[in-house]
Design a protein around this motif. Sequence first.
Motif, PDB file in Angstrom:
ATOM      1  N   GLY A  44     -66.129  -2.047  73.791  1.00  0.00           N
ATOM      2  CA  GLY A  44     -65.843  -1.666  75.253  1.00  0.00           C
ATOM      3  C   GLY A  44     -66.307  -2.835  75.967  1.00  0.00           C
ATOM      4  N   PRO A  47     -76.784  -3.830  70.279  1.00  0.00           N
ATOM      5  CA  PRO A  47     -76.814  -3.498  69.184  1.00  0.00           C
ATOM      6  C   PRO A  47     -76.363  -3.484  67.720  1.00  0.00           C
ATOM      7  CG  PRO A  47     -78.049  -2.291  69.914  1.00  0.00           C
ATOM      8  CD  PRO A  47     -76.921  -2.457  70.952  1.00  0.00           C
ATOM      9  N   GLU A  65     -72.602  -1.844  77.871  1.00  0.00           N
ATOM     10  CA  GLU A  65     -70.719  -0.869  78.555  1.00  0.00           C
ATOM     11  C   GLU A  65     -70.431  -1.051  79.608  1.00  0.00           C
ATOM     12  OE1 GLU A  65     -69.999  -1.171  74.337  1.00  0.00           O
ATOM     13  OE2 GLU A  65     -68.590  -3.479  74.842  1.00  0.00           O
ATOM     14  N   ILE A 103     -68.910  -4.325  65.911  1.00  0.00           N
ATOM     15  CA  ILE A 103     -69.233  -5.508  66.944  1.00  0.00           C
ATOM     16  C   ILE A 103     -69.279  -4.791  68.356  1.00  0.00           C
ATOM     17  CG2 ILE A 103     -68.943  -7.819  66.390  1.00  0.00           C
ATOM     18  CD1 ILE A 103     -65.705  -7.550  67.714  1.00  0.00           C
ATOM     19  N   ALA A 113     -79.436  13.337  72.715  1.00  0.00           N
ATOM     20  CA  ALA A 113     -78.719  12.304  71.779  1.00  0.00           C
ATOM     21  C   ALA A 113     -79.070  11.834  72.815  1.00  0.00           C
ATOM     22  CB  ALA A 113     -77.745  12.883  72.078  1.00  0.00           C
ATOM     23  N   LEU A 114     -80.199  10.720  73.672  1.00  0.00           N
ATOM     24  CA  LEU A 114     -80.486   9.675  74.714  1.00  0.00           C
ATOM     25  C   LEU A 114     -78.884   9.457  75.045  1.00  0.00           C
ATOM     26  CD1 LEU A 114     -82.784   7.716  72.249  1.00  0.00           C
ATOM     27  CD2 LEU A 114     -83.283   9.096  74.679  1.00  0.00           C
ATOM     28  N   ALA A 150     -77.783   5.777  75.107  1.00  0.00           N
ATOM     29  CA  ALA A 150     -78.130   4.876  73.811  1.00  0.00           C
ATOM     30  C   ALA A 150     -76.644   4.852  73.354  1.00  0.00           C
ATOM     31  CB  ALA A 150     -78.347   5.242  72.780  1.00  0.00           C
ATOM     32  N   GLY A 151     -75.718   4.172  73.583  1.00  0.00           N
ATOM     33  CA  GLY A 151     -74.451   3.824  72.932  1.00  0.00           C
ATOM     34  C   GLY A 151     -73.485   4.628  72.466  1.00  0.00           C
ATOM     35  N   ALA A 152     -72.081   4.450  72.349  1.00  0.00           N
ATOM     36  CA  ALA A 152     -71.070   5.635  71.637  1.00  0.00           C
ATOM     37  C   ALA A 152     -71.655   6.243  70.478  1.00  0.00           C
ATOM     38  CB  ALA A 152     -70.140   4.107  71.685  1.00  0.00           C
ATOM     39  N   ASP A 153     -71.380   7.520  70.595  1.00  0.00           N
ATOM     40  CA  ASP A 153     -72.159   8.096  69.448  1.00  0.00           C
ATOM     41  C   ASP A 153     -72.110   7.587  68.692  1.00  0.00           C
ATOM     42  OD1 ASP A 153     -72.583  10.322  67.055  1.00  0.00           O
ATOM     43  OD2 ASP A 153     -73.034  11.736  69.147  1.00  0.00           O
ATOM     44  N   ILE A 154     -72.911   7.603  67.677  1.00  0.00           N
ATOM     45  CA  ILE A 154     -72.749   7.368  65.593  1.00  0.00           C
ATOM     46  C   ILE A 154     -72.393   7.756  65.164  1.00  0.00           C
ATOM     47  CG2 ILE A 154     -73.924   5.988  64.218  1.00  0.00           C
ATOM     48  CD1 ILE A 154     -75.786   4.414  66.515  1.00  0.00           C
ATOM     49  N   LYS A 155     -73.063   8.916  65.054  1.00  0.00           N
ATOM     50  CA  LYS A 155     -72.887  10.011  64.438  1.00  0.00           C
ATOM     51  C   LYS A 155     -70.928  11.111  64.339  1.00  0.00           C
ATOM     52  CE  LYS A 155     -77.753  11.641  64.374  1.00  0.00           C
ATOM     53  NZ  LYS A 155     -78.270  12.811  65.735  1.00  0.00           N
ATOM     54  N   LEU A 187     -77.778   0.553  75.790  1.00  0.00           N
ATOM     55  CA  LEU A 187     -77.414  -0.361  74.884  1.00  0.00           C
ATOM     56  C   LEU A 187     -75.909  -0.627  74.194  1.00  0.00           C
ATOM     57  CD1 LEU A 187     -80.248   0.754  72.480  1.00  0.00           C
ATOM     58  CD2 LEU A 187     -80.656  -0.981  73.528  1.00  0.00           C
ATOM     59  N   ALA A 232     -76.455   9.839  73.734  1.00  0.00           N
ATOM     60  CA  ALA A 232     -75.527   8.648  73.345  1.00  0.00           C
ATOM     61  C   ALA A 232     -73.656   9.553  74.031  1.00  0.00           C
ATOM     62  CB  ALA A 232     -75.295   9.064  71.968  1.00  0.00           C
TER      63      ALA A 232
HETATM   64  N1  CAA Z   1     -75.556   7.815  68.301  1.00  0.00           N
HETATM   65  C1  CAA Z   1     -75.843   8.373  68.095  1.00  0.00           C
HETATM   66  N2  CAA Z   1     -76.960   9.291  68.479  1.00  0.00           N
HETATM   67  C2  CAA Z   1     -78.091   9.204  68.921  1.00  0.00           C
HETATM   68  C3  CAA Z   1     -77.402   7.457  69.550  1.00  0.00           C
HETATM   69  C4  CAA Z   1     -75.751   7.222  69.051  1.00  0.00           C
HETATM   70  N3  CAA Z   1     -75.637   5.687  69.852  1.00  0.00           N
HETATM   71  N4  CAA Z   1     -78.679   7.237  69.867  1.00  0.00           N
HETATM   72  C5  CAA Z   1     -79.788   7.862  69.248  1.00  0.00           C
HETATM   73  N5  CAA Z   1     -79.115   8.754  68.972  1.00  0.00           N
HETATM   74  C6  CAA Z   1     -79.689  10.116  68.883  1.00  0.00           C
HETATM   75  C7  CAA Z   1     -80.620  10.166  67.892  1.00  0.00           C
HETATM   76  O1  CAA Z   1     -80.177   9.491  66.534  1.00  0.00           O
HETATM   77  C8  CAA Z   1     -82.139  10.915  67.226  1.00  0.00           C
HETATM   78  O2  CAA Z   1     -81.110  12.508  67.930  1.00  0.00           O
HETATM   79  P1  CAA Z   1     -82.404  13.300  66.097  1.00  0.00           P
HETATM   80  O3  CAA Z   1     -82.894  13.917  67.260  1.00  0.00           O
HETATM   81  O4  CAA Z   1     -81.124  14.357  65.831  1.00  0.00           O
HETATM   82  O5  CAA Z   1     -82.363  12.374  64.856  1.00  0.00           O
HETATM   83  C9  CAA Z   1     -82.325  11.282  69.293  1.00  0.00           C
HETATM   84  O6  CAA Z   1     -80.621  10.495  69.449  1.00  0.00           O
HETATM   85  C10 CAA Z   1     -83.827  10.628  69.183  1.00  0.00           C
HETATM   86  O7  CAA Z   1     -83.789   9.191  69.020  1.00  0.00           O
HETATM   87  P2  CAA Z   1     -84.272   8.900  68.384  1.00  0.00           P
HETATM   88  O8  CAA Z   1     -84.843   9.654  67.953  1.00  0.00           O
HETATM   89  O9  CAA Z   1     -83.594   7.734  67.518  1.00  0.00           O
HETATM   90  O10 CAA Z   1     -85.381   7.847  69.161  1.00  0.00           O
HETATM   91  P3  CAA Z   1     -86.098   6.414  69.234  1.00  0.00           P
HETATM   92  O11 CAA Z   1     -86.942   6.268  70.978  1.00  0.00           O
HETATM   93  O12 CAA Z   1     -86.997   6.332  68.254  1.00  0.00           O
HETATM   94  O13 CAA Z   1     -85.244   4.922  69.680  1.00  0.00           O
HETATM   95  C11 CAA Z   1     -83.353   4.439  70.290  1.00  0.00           C
HETATM   96  C12 CAA Z   1     -84.715   5.104  70.566  1.00  0.00           C
HETATM   97  C13 CAA Z   1     -83.802   2.844  69.642  1.00  0.00           C
HETATM   98  C14 CAA Z   1     -82.582   3.847  71.712  1.00  0.00           C
HETATM   99  C15 CAA Z   1     -82.457   4.207  68.611  1.00  0.00           C
HETATM  100  O14 CAA Z   1     -82.050   5.798  68.988  1.00  0.00           O
HETATM  101  C16 CAA Z   1     -81.237   3.953  68.381  1.00  0.00           C
HETATM  102  O15 CAA Z   1     -81.771   2.422  68.233  1.00  0.00           O
HETATM  103  N6  CAA Z   1     -80.247   4.329  69.207  1.00  0.00           N
HETATM  104  C17 CAA Z   1     -79.286   3.312  68.152  1.00  0.00           C
HETATM  105  C18 CAA Z   1     -78.642   2.587  69.791  1.00  0.00           C
HETATM  106  C19 CAA Z   1     -77.107   1.858  69.139  1.00  0.00           C
HETATM  107  O16 CAA Z   1     -77.155   0.828  67.941  1.00  0.00           O
HETATM  108  N7  CAA Z   1     -76.589   2.151  70.198  1.00  0.00           N
HETATM  109  C20 CAA Z   1     -74.542   1.474  70.051  1.00  0.00           C
HETATM  110  C21 CAA Z   1     -74.280   2.561  68.949  1.00  0.00           C
HETATM  111  S1  CAA Z   1     -72.778   1.860  69.193  1.00  0.00           S
HETATM  112  C22 CAA Z   1     -71.559   1.053  70.183  1.00  0.00           C
HETATM  113  O17 CAA Z   1     -72.425   1.591  71.145  1.00  0.00           O
HETATM  114  C23 CAA Z   1     -70.262   0.784  70.137  1.00  0.00           C
HETATM  115  C24 CAA Z   1     -69.422   0.158  71.281  1.00  0.00           C
HETATM  116  O18 CAA Z   1     -69.366  -0.779  71.778  1.00  0.00           O
HETATM  117  C25 CAA Z   1     -68.664   1.219  71.755  1.00  0.00           C
END
Ligand code: CAA
Length: 249
Positions: free
Chosen positions: A144, A134, A115, A141, A28-29, A67-72, A110, A31
């Motif tokens: 963290g 992002p 954060e 927004i 999940a990178l 890659a951030g908090a776990d969106i799923k 990310l 997450a």
């Molecule tokens: N949450 C859950 N799963 C995530 C994730 C996240 N933040 N980031 C990556 N993953 C998962 C993907 O869903 C994927 O899972 P599957 O193989 O099961 O489909 C796996 O990790 C690999 O990711 P990608 O296939 O998307 O890899 P990529 O190289 O094509 O892209 C990336 C990489 C640009 C980082 C892209 O994964 C992405 O945009 N991730 C989300 C980044 C994001 O928006 N982060 C902010 C989250 S919100 C937050 O953090 C709130 C806060 O303030 C606390």
Amino acid sequence: RVQREYANVLVSRPSPGVALITLNRPKALNALNAAHFQDISDAMKEADEDASVGAIILTGSERAFAAGADIKEMKDKSFAEAYTANFLADWEVITKLKKPVIAAVSGYALGGGLELALQADILLAAPSAQLGQPEVNLGVIPGGGGTQRLAHLIGKSRAMELVLTGRIIGADEAERWGIGRVVREGSVVDEAVKVASDIASKGRIAVNAGKEAGLRFEKRLFHALFSTKDQKEGMAAFAEKRRAEWTHS
Ligand code: CAA
């Protein structure tokens, strides 16, 4: 001392006095879901309380610091759930530790991943680092501390550009803006171990004081004021419902 095992982080001692905590949810990178974050938090606290540790390194993989908090995991939360459980309140764990923390960032840092890194005392980045907030692209927004810590670090305009556009910046731009230092030769973790070893070799009290001079300065000054006559007089006067007679001592 027996090192605890964690499902989502690896803990090692690459050098005397240095604890290395590696986020390890590669599929999940890195997450950050609740179980992952609990492990990070517990491992950090364990290292902080270990008298043999002088500095802590937090790192991820080559591809992603986090890659951030776990969106799923969070996508179906209601406002009431998020608000009542005070979602993300425990993310400030790093800021509550006594020992210095170095974030060694490669690849994506990310959203909540950035954060987390921004909470470290020192941020070292590999040339591959990709930093951003992002959340705006997800209809939310940063939650963290990103808006505040970034503004403090790089100024309001650049912080707002990141937060409002969600643009991801590379290591060089991040360094130019004042987010940490890029390690251009060799591995960022090796460099973090060097810096951490150096810190661990110093007197712990001075290191602790150096760190506290930042965020905790206010609290320590507050504590120090309990050694003054004015504090005794001021609080006694309140309790006795009279005007305080300041002696400025
Ligand atoms: N949450 C859950 N799963 C995530 C994730 C996240 N933040 N980031 C990556 N993953 C998962 C993907 O869903 C994927 O899972 P599957 O193989 O099961 O489909 C796996 O990790 C690999 O990711 P990608 O296939 O998307 O890899 P990529 O190289 O094509 O892209 C990336 C990489 C640009 C980082 C892209 O994964 C992405 O945009 N991730 C989300 C980044 C994001 O928006 N982060 C902010 C989250 S919100 C937050 O953090 C709130 C806060 O303030 C606390």
